[in-house]
Design a protein around this motif. Structure first.
Motif, short mmCIF file in Angstrom:
data_model
loop_
_atom_site.label_atom_id
_atom_site.label_comp_id
_atom_site.label_asym_id
_atom_site.label_seq_id
_atom_site.Cartn_x
_atom_site.Cartn_y
_atom_site.Cartn_z
N MET A 116 0.82 -1.21 0.00
CA MET A 116 0.00 0.00 0.00
C MET A 116 0.86 1.27 0.00
SD MET A 116 -3.02 -0.95 -0.43
CE MET A 116 -3.82 0.65 -0.24
N ILE A 117 2.00 1.24 0.69
CA ILE A 117 2.90 2.39 0.67
C ILE A 117 3.42 2.62 -0.75
CG2 ILE A 117 5.18 3.20 1.38
CD1 ILE A 117 4.64 2.01 4.14
N LEU A 118 3.86 1.55 -1.41
CA LEU A 118 4.40 1.67 -2.76
C LEU A 118 3.32 2.06 -3.78
CD1 LEU A 118 6.84 -1.38 -3.01
CD2 LEU A 118 7.45 1.03 -3.05
N SER A 119 2.21 1.34 -3.76
CA SER A 119 1.16 1.57 -4.76
C SER A 119 0.53 2.95 -4.62
CB SER A 119 0.08 0.48 -4.68
OG SER A 119 -0.54 0.47 -3.41
N THR A 120 0.30 3.39 -3.38
CA THR A 120 -0.29 4.71 -3.18
C THR A 120 0.65 5.81 -3.66
OG1 THR A 120 -1.46 3.87 -1.23
CG2 THR A 120 -1.36 6.25 -1.49
N LEU A 121 1.94 5.65 -3.40
CA LEU A 121 2.92 6.62 -3.89
C LEU A 121 2.95 6.67 -5.41
CD1 LEU A 121 5.26 8.60 -3.49
CD2 LEU A 121 6.80 6.64 -3.30
N LEU A 122 2.91 5.51 -6.05
CA LEU A 122 2.93 5.46 -7.51
C LEU A 122 1.67 6.08 -8.11
CD1 LEU A 122 4.41 1.87 -7.96
CD2 LEU A 122 5.50 4.02 -8.65
N VAL A 123 0.53 5.81 -7.50
CA VAL A 123 -0.73 6.41 -7.98
C VAL A 123 -0.69 7.92 -7.83
CG1 VAL A 123 -3.22 6.60 -7.57
CG2 VAL A 123 -2.13 4.35 -7.57
N ALA A 124 -0.21 8.39 -6.67
CA ALA A 124 -0.11 9.83 -6.43
C ALA A 124 0.81 10.47 -7.47
CB ALA A 124 0.42 10.08 -5.02
N GLY A 125 1.92 9.81 -7.77
CA GLY A 125 2.86 10.35 -8.74
C GLY A 125 2.28 10.40 -10.14
N MET A 126 1.67 9.29 -10.59
CA MET A 126 1.11 9.26 -11.94
C MET A 126 -0.04 10.24 -12.11
SD MET A 126 1.28 5.24 -13.14
CE MET A 126 0.58 4.54 -11.64
N PHE A 127 -0.91 10.32 -11.11
CA PHE A 127 -2.05 11.23 -11.20
C PHE A 127 -1.59 12.69 -11.18
CE2 PHE A 127 -5.68 13.68 -9.80
CZ PHE A 127 -6.75 13.07 -10.45
N SER A 128 -0.60 12.99 -10.34
CA SER A 128 -0.16 14.37 -10.15
C SER A 128 0.65 14.90 -11.31
CB SER A 128 0.67 14.49 -8.87
OG SER A 128 -0.08 14.11 -7.74
N ILE A 129 1.59 14.11 -11.82
CA ILE A 129 2.52 14.64 -12.81
C ILE A 129 2.38 14.02 -14.19
CG2 ILE A 129 4.16 15.08 -10.94
CD1 ILE A 129 5.85 12.76 -11.99
N GLY A 130 1.37 13.15 -14.38
CA GLY A 130 1.15 12.57 -15.71
C GLY A 130 0.94 13.62 -16.77
N GLY A 131 0.22 14.68 -16.42
CA GLY A 131 -0.04 15.76 -17.37
C GLY A 131 1.20 16.53 -17.75
N ASN A 132 2.22 16.47 -16.91
CA ASN A 132 3.49 17.14 -17.22
C ASN A 132 4.45 16.22 -17.96
OD1 ASN A 132 6.39 18.21 -16.42
ND2 ASN A 132 4.96 19.90 -16.09
N VAL A 133 4.35 14.92 -17.70
CA VAL A 133 5.27 13.95 -18.30
C VAL A 133 4.89 13.62 -19.74
CG1 VAL A 133 6.10 11.57 -18.19
CG2 VAL A 133 5.90 12.92 -16.09
N ILE A 134 3.64 13.33 -20.00
CA ILE A 134 3.21 12.82 -21.30
C ILE A 134 3.54 13.76 -22.46
CG2 ILE A 134 1.12 12.31 -22.68
CD1 ILE A 134 0.08 10.75 -20.29
N PRO A 135 3.33 15.09 -22.36
CA PRO A 135 3.65 15.97 -23.50
C PRO A 135 5.10 15.91 -23.96
CG PRO A 135 2.23 17.12 -21.96
CD PRO A 135 2.63 15.83 -21.29
N TRP A 136 6.07 15.86 -23.03
CA TRP A 136 7.47 15.79 -23.48
C TRP A 136 7.91 14.35 -23.75
CZ3 TRP A 136 10.79 12.77 -20.77
CH2 TRP A 136 10.58 12.58 -19.39
N PHE A 137 7.25 13.39 -23.10
CA PHE A 137 7.65 11.99 -23.27
C PHE A 137 7.17 11.43 -24.60
CE2 PHE A 137 7.47 7.40 -22.42
CZ PHE A 137 8.73 7.19 -21.86
N TYR A 138 5.91 11.72 -24.97
CA TYR A 138 5.33 11.21 -26.21
C TYR A 138 5.26 12.25 -27.32
CZ TYR A 138 3.88 6.99 -23.71
OH TYR A 138 3.86 5.83 -23.00
N GLY A 139 5.34 13.52 -26.95
CA GLY A 139 5.23 14.57 -27.95
C GLY A 139 3.80 15.08 -28.08
N ALA A 140 3.61 16.02 -29.00
CA ALA A 140 2.29 16.64 -29.19
C ALA A 140 1.29 15.63 -29.75
CB ALA A 140 2.41 17.83 -30.14
N GLY A 141 0.03 15.81 -29.38
CA GLY A 141 -1.03 14.96 -29.92
C GLY A 141 -1.47 13.84 -29.00
N TYR A 142 -0.82 13.70 -27.84
CA TYR A 142 -1.17 12.63 -26.92
C TYR A 142 -1.86 13.14 -25.65
CZ TYR A 142 1.27 9.05 -29.60
OH TYR A 142 1.64 8.17 -30.58
#
Length: 306
Positions: A116-142
């Motif tokens: 639960m410590i690991l999974s909750t941290l990972l969920v918090a990270g993906m939900f919080s910064i996914g919007g910042n990661v995806i544009p530079w990681f995959y590029g425009a259009g995603y």
């Protein structure tokens, strides 16, 4: 690479294994048990690919691409969390066979807490910064993948604990049939909900379905393992990580949307999630984390005295 890696293991293995008389082999003796273990594995694989397959047939092809890219993050995160269950299964099977209740309860508490410590941290990270990661990681259009990831990340929260209850408790206590029933029921629900939600919402609908299916699987497994892990115990072991995750997500998510997408900014936001999460857990005096901290401090003090 996998084949080559396995081949390279054989020179070392040949030094520690001995020949066995084929007359002493009984390959069919454990066939039934192997099939019982194989069935939930197949169901788990189908559970993973059902969403992608049904999106391709019931929605636009581009939706499948957005879903696929978001799913990659989930697959990696779920693999990290589920690895703990793989390691602990032999130990749990031994204690179940010995009927050592105290040891079983000790490792269930530790397992649920760590997962639960690991999974909750990972969920918090993906939900919080996914919007910042995806544009530079995959590029425009995603941009569509951002919404999908924000929904799909909650699969990680349940995937780890479901794997633990299924493999480390049910399979370890020779109740794999219950595990199979739970997985197949959740898989059927997954398929039925996909028929309803994918035509309406595409990949987002498939993401919602995946989360609901994992929740159904969670409650079924929790019912089957109630003699070893009650809901009250589960809540007691996991509520502090959940509170810390909620606070970290709320704080970082507010700022993530106002910051330009870049590798450096994503790293800073990720560090902020980890820092806030850890600070809140320490403030709540989470038992497992405090134990690790006390051991580290003790070692440092001991070295200082030397």
């Amino acid at each position: 690479p996998t084949l080559l890696g396995n081949i390279l293991l054989w020179p070392g293995v040949s030094k520690i294994i001995t020949s066995v008389d084929y007359k002493e082999l009984y390959p069919l003796k454990h066939l039934r048990a192997e099939i019982e273990l194989f069935i939930p594995y197949i169901a788990t694989l189908s559970f993973t690919y059902i969403g992608k397959t049904m999106i391709g047939s019931l929605s636009d092809v581009s939706e499948n691409g957005y879903y696929e890219q978001a799913l990659k993050f989930i697959t990696i995160a779920a693999g990290v969390v589920s690895a703990f269950s793989t390691v602990i299964v032999p130990r749990m099977a031994y204690y179940f066979k010995q009927k050592d209740t105290s040891k079983i309860q000790h490792y269930i508490k530790e397992g649920v807490t760590v997962i639960m410590i690991l999974s909750t941290l990972l969920v918090a990270g993906m939900f919080s910064i996914g919007g910042n990661v995806i544009p530079w990681f995959y590029g425009a259009g995603y941009e569509r993948s951002i919404t999908i990831l924000e929904v799909l990340c909650f699969v990680t929260l349940f995937k780890g604990i479901n794997t633990f209850m299924g493999s480390s408790i049910l399979i370890a206590s020779f109740r794999q049939g219950m595990y199979s029933i739970s997985i197949w029921v959740s898989t059927i629900i997954n398929v039925l909900l996909n028929f309803v939600l994918i035509p309406q919402s595409g990949a987002v609908g498939a993401s919602v379905t995946a989360v609901i299916s994992e929740i159904v699987l969670f409650f079924m497994l929790l019912y089957f393992v109630r003699d070893s892990l009650t809901f009250k115990q589960f809540f007691k072991y996991s509520y502090k990580p959940l509170i810390a995750g909620l606070i970290a997500t709320t704080v970082v998510y507010r700022f993530a949307g106002t910051i330009r997408s870049s590798i450096i900014n994503s790293a800073l936001l990720g560090s902020a999630v980890v820092a806030i999460y850890a600070i809140v857990l320490l403030g709540l005096r989470e038992e497992y984390l405090m134990g690790i901290l006390e051991k580290l401090v003790g070692k440092l003090v001991y070295k200082g005295e030397e």
